[in-house]
Design a protein around this motif. Structure first.
Motif, PDB file in Angstrom:
ATOM      1  N   GLY A 125      -2.832  -2.215  39.140  1.00 38.51           N
ATOM      2  CA  GLY A 125      -3.444  -1.000  39.651  1.00 38.51           C
ATOM      3  C   GLY A 125      -3.709  -1.111  41.135  1.00 38.51           C
ATOM      4  O   GLY A 125      -3.903  -2.199  41.673  1.00 38.51           O
ATOM      5  N   PHE A 126      -3.721   0.040  41.799  1.00 44.47           N
ATOM      6  CA  PHE A 126      -3.955   0.103  43.237  1.00 44.47           C
ATOM      7  C   PHE A 126      -5.025   1.155  43.473  1.00 44.47           C
ATOM      8  O   PHE A 126      -4.867   2.302  43.058  1.00 44.47           O
ATOM      9  CB  PHE A 126      -2.647   0.481  43.954  1.00 44.47           C
ATOM     10  N   GLY A 127      -6.140   0.763  44.086  1.00 43.23           N
ATOM     11  CA  GLY A 127      -7.235   1.695  44.306  1.00 43.23           C
ATOM     12  C   GLY A 127      -7.698   1.702  45.751  1.00 43.23           C
ATOM     13  O   GLY A 127      -7.680   0.675  46.422  1.00 43.23           O
ATOM     14  N   LYS A 128      -8.119   2.871  46.228  1.00 45.97           N
ATOM     15  CA  LYS A 128      -8.624   3.004  47.597  1.00 45.97           C
ATOM     16  C   LYS A 128     -10.003   3.636  47.559  1.00 45.97           C
ATOM     17  O   LYS A 128     -10.262   4.526  46.744  1.00 45.97           O
ATOM     18  CB  LYS A 128      -7.710   3.918  48.416  1.00 45.97           C
ATOM     19  N   ALA A 129     -10.886   3.162  48.441  1.00 41.70           N
ATOM     20  CA  ALA A 129     -12.225   3.735  48.547  1.00 41.70           C
ATOM     21  C   ALA A 129     -12.855   3.287  49.857  1.00 41.70           C
ATOM     22  O   ALA A 129     -12.322   2.414  50.556  1.00 41.70           O
ATOM     23  CB  ALA A 129     -13.091   3.300  47.378  1.00 41.70           C
ATOM     24  N   ASN A 130     -14.013   3.868  50.179  1.00 35.21           N
ATOM     25  CA  ASN A 130     -14.735   3.489  51.392  1.00 35.21           C
ATOM     26  C   ASN A 130     -15.557   2.228  51.184  1.00 35.21           C
ATOM     27  O   ASN A 130     -16.124   1.694  52.132  1.00 35.21           O
ATOM     28  CB  ASN A 130     -15.647   4.633  51.843  1.00 35.21           C
ATOM     29  N   ASP A 131     -15.647   1.756  49.932  1.00 33.99           N
ATOM     30  CA  ASP A 131     -16.439   0.582  49.592  1.00 33.99           C
ATOM     31  C   ASP A 131     -15.541  -0.417  48.854  1.00 33.99           C
ATOM     32  O   ASP A 131     -14.694  -0.014  48.044  1.00 33.99           O
ATOM     33  CB  ASP A 131     -17.604   1.029  48.687  1.00 33.99           C
ATOM     34  N   VAL A 132     -15.716  -1.709  49.113  1.00 28.82           N
ATOM     35  CA  VAL A 132     -14.870  -2.743  48.507  1.00 28.82           C
ATOM     36  C   VAL A 132     -14.981  -2.720  46.982  1.00 28.82           C
ATOM     37  O   VAL A 132     -13.965  -2.693  46.276  1.00 28.82           O
ATOM     38  CB  VAL A 132     -15.257  -4.153  49.030  1.00 28.82           C
ATOM     39  N   THR A 133     -16.208  -2.729  46.463  1.00 25.45           N
ATOM     40  CA  THR A 133     -16.394  -2.800  45.009  1.00 25.45           C
ATOM     41  C   THR A 133     -15.824  -1.573  44.313  1.00 25.45           C
ATOM     42  O   THR A 133     -15.270  -1.683  43.222  1.00 25.45           O
ATOM     43  CB  THR A 133     -17.889  -2.953  44.649  1.00 25.45           C
ATOM     44  N   GLU A 134     -15.942  -0.419  44.950  1.00 19.70           N
ATOM     45  CA  GLU A 134     -15.404   0.814  44.374  1.00 19.70           C
ATOM     46  C   GLU A 134     -13.874   0.776  44.339  1.00 19.70           C
ATOM     47  O   GLU A 134     -13.253   1.200  43.363  1.00 19.70           O
ATOM     48  CB  GLU A 134     -15.900   2.023  45.175  1.00 19.70           C
ATOM     49  N   ALA A 135     -13.256   0.250  45.403  1.00 20.68           N
ATOM     50  CA  ALA A 135     -11.795   0.124  45.458  1.00 20.68           C
ATOM     51  C   ALA A 135     -11.297  -0.814  44.364  1.00 20.68           C
ATOM     52  O   ALA A 135     -10.309  -0.521  43.678  1.00 20.68           O
ATOM     53  CB  ALA A 135     -11.355  -0.379  46.829  1.00 20.68           C
ATOM     54  N   ILE A 136     -11.992  -1.936  44.175  1.00 16.42           N
ATOM     55  CA  ILE A 136     -11.609  -2.902  43.138  1.00 16.42           C
ATOM     56  C   ILE A 136     -11.791  -2.284  41.754  1.00 16.42           C
ATOM     57  O   ILE A 136     -10.931  -2.420  40.888  1.00 16.42           O
ATOM     58  CB  ILE A 136     -12.414  -4.210  43.286  1.00 16.42           C
ATOM     59  N   ARG A 137     -12.897  -1.569  41.547  1.00 14.40           N
ATOM     60  CA  ARG A 137     -13.165  -0.937  40.247  1.00 14.40           C
ATOM     61  C   ARG A 137     -12.070   0.082  39.905  1.00 14.40           C
ATOM     62  O   ARG A 137     -11.557   0.106  38.796  1.00 14.40           O
ATOM     63  CB  ARG A 137     -14.535  -0.242  40.259  1.00 14.40           C
ATOM     64  N   LYS A 138     -11.697   0.897  40.902  1.00 14.75           N
ATOM     65  CA  LYS A 138     -10.648   1.898  40.689  1.00 14.75           C
ATOM     66  C   LYS A 138      -9.319   1.231  40.331  1.00 14.75           C
ATOM     67  O   LYS A 138      -8.612   1.685  39.424  1.00 14.75           O
ATOM     68  CB  LYS A 138     -10.440   2.738  41.947  1.00 14.75           C
ATOM     69  N   SER A 139      -8.978   0.170  41.059  1.00 11.25           N
ATOM     70  CA  SER A 139      -7.699  -0.487  40.803  1.00 11.25           C
ATOM     71  C   SER A 139      -7.680  -1.158  39.429  1.00 11.25           C
ATOM     72  O   SER A 139      -6.652  -1.133  38.744  1.00 11.25           O
ATOM     73  CB  SER A 139      -7.376  -1.500  41.899  1.00 11.25           C
ATOM     74  N   LEU A 140      -8.810  -1.738  38.998  1.00  5.86           N
ATOM     75  CA  LEU A 140      -8.881  -2.353  37.667  1.00  5.86           C
ATOM     76  C   LEU A 140      -8.745  -1.296  36.573  1.00  5.86           C
ATOM     77  O   LEU A 140      -8.103  -1.522  35.542  1.00  5.86           O
ATOM     78  CB  LEU A 140     -10.187  -3.128  37.493  1.00  5.86           C
ATOM     79  N   GLU A 141      -9.345  -0.130  36.797  1.00  6.80           N
ATOM     80  CA  GLU A 141      -9.248   0.976  35.839  1.00  6.80           C
ATOM     81  C   GLU A 141      -7.790   1.413  35.668  1.00  6.80           C
ATOM     82  O   GLU A 141      -7.305   1.587  34.547  1.00  6.80           O
ATOM     83  CB  GLU A 141     -10.081   2.145  36.355  1.00  6.80           C
ATOM     84  N   LYS A 142      -7.095   1.574  36.803  1.00  3.86           N
ATOM     85  CA  LYS A 142      -5.691   1.974  36.752  1.00  3.86           C
ATOM     86  C   LYS A 142      -4.827   0.891  36.118  1.00  3.86           C
ATOM     87  O   LYS A 142      -3.855   1.190  35.423  1.00  3.86           O
ATOM     88  CB  LYS A 142      -5.181   2.294  38.159  1.00  3.86           C
ATOM     89  N   ALA A 143      -5.178  -0.375  36.368  1.00  2.24           N
ATOM     90  CA  ALA A 143      -4.415  -1.488  35.800  1.00  2.24           C
ATOM     91  C   ALA A 143      -4.522  -1.505  34.279  1.00  2.24           C
ATOM     92  O   ALA A 143      -3.539  -1.754  33.577  1.00  2.24           O
ATOM     93  CB  ALA A 143      -4.909  -2.816  36.375  1.00  2.24           C
TER      94      ALA A 143
END
Length: 170
Positions: A53-71
């Motif tokens: 998964g690949f996630g983008k956000a203004n916050d590191v933890t939010e970007a990681i959370r988004k990418s894990l969700e997509k993964a």
């Protein structure tokens, strides 16, 4: 008051989560620089199921959370045979190319960063790999997933040829 845990969530099914790449980008605005983060992650159950998964956000933890969700949403099955892959395969995505070769037990995962993360999360223990062309992490991961999606186990090959496993292997 007693702290109550959240039991409503379904279990994560014992997934291994690996952060492959975390990138910080800066956009210059009137007030200065605005930072943004992108994260590339790989999840796997070490039994042959993997996703990225690949996630983008203004916050590191939010970007990681988004990418894990997509993964977790993009899981695919990888055919394994004694801790390695069934046959040689080349995966391509744009200008990235990944060659995967089966290896005998005890060899280990001979692969660079992104490919190693994908194969390790899948539960592969012995494989040889070579990454060619573009070394961009996202493209290398997608090329690896292209290779994994092309892999076939012996049973599938036998069915495609209209034979039994005994006919093929004697």
């Amino acid at each position: 008051m007693e702290h109550q845990k959240n039991f409503d969530r379904k279990p994560a099914e014992e997934f291994v989560e690996k952060l492959v790449k975390l990138n910080r980008t800066a956009k210059t605005v009137k007030g200065g620089r605005r930072m943004s983060f992108s994260a590339l992650t790989v999840v796997g159950d070490r039994k042959g199921r993997i996703g990225y998964g690949f996630g983008k956000a203004n916050d590191v933890t939010e970007a990681i959370r988004k990418s894990l969700e997509k993964a977790r949403e993009s899981l695919v099955k990888l055919p394994m045979k004694n801790g390695t892959i069934p046959h040689d395969i080349i995966g391509k995505y744009k200008s990235s190319e990944v060659l995967l070769k089966p290896a005998c037990p005890g060899t280990g995962i001979i692969a660079g960063g992104p490919v190693r993360a994908v194969l390790d999360a899948a539960g592969i223990t012995d494989v040889i790999s070579k990454s060619q062309g573009s070394r961009t992490s996202v493209n290398v991961v997608r090329a690896t997933f292209d290779a994994v999606s092309k892999l076939m186990d012996a049973r599938t090959v036998a069915q495609n040829r209209g034979k039994t496993l005994k006919d093929m292997w004697g």
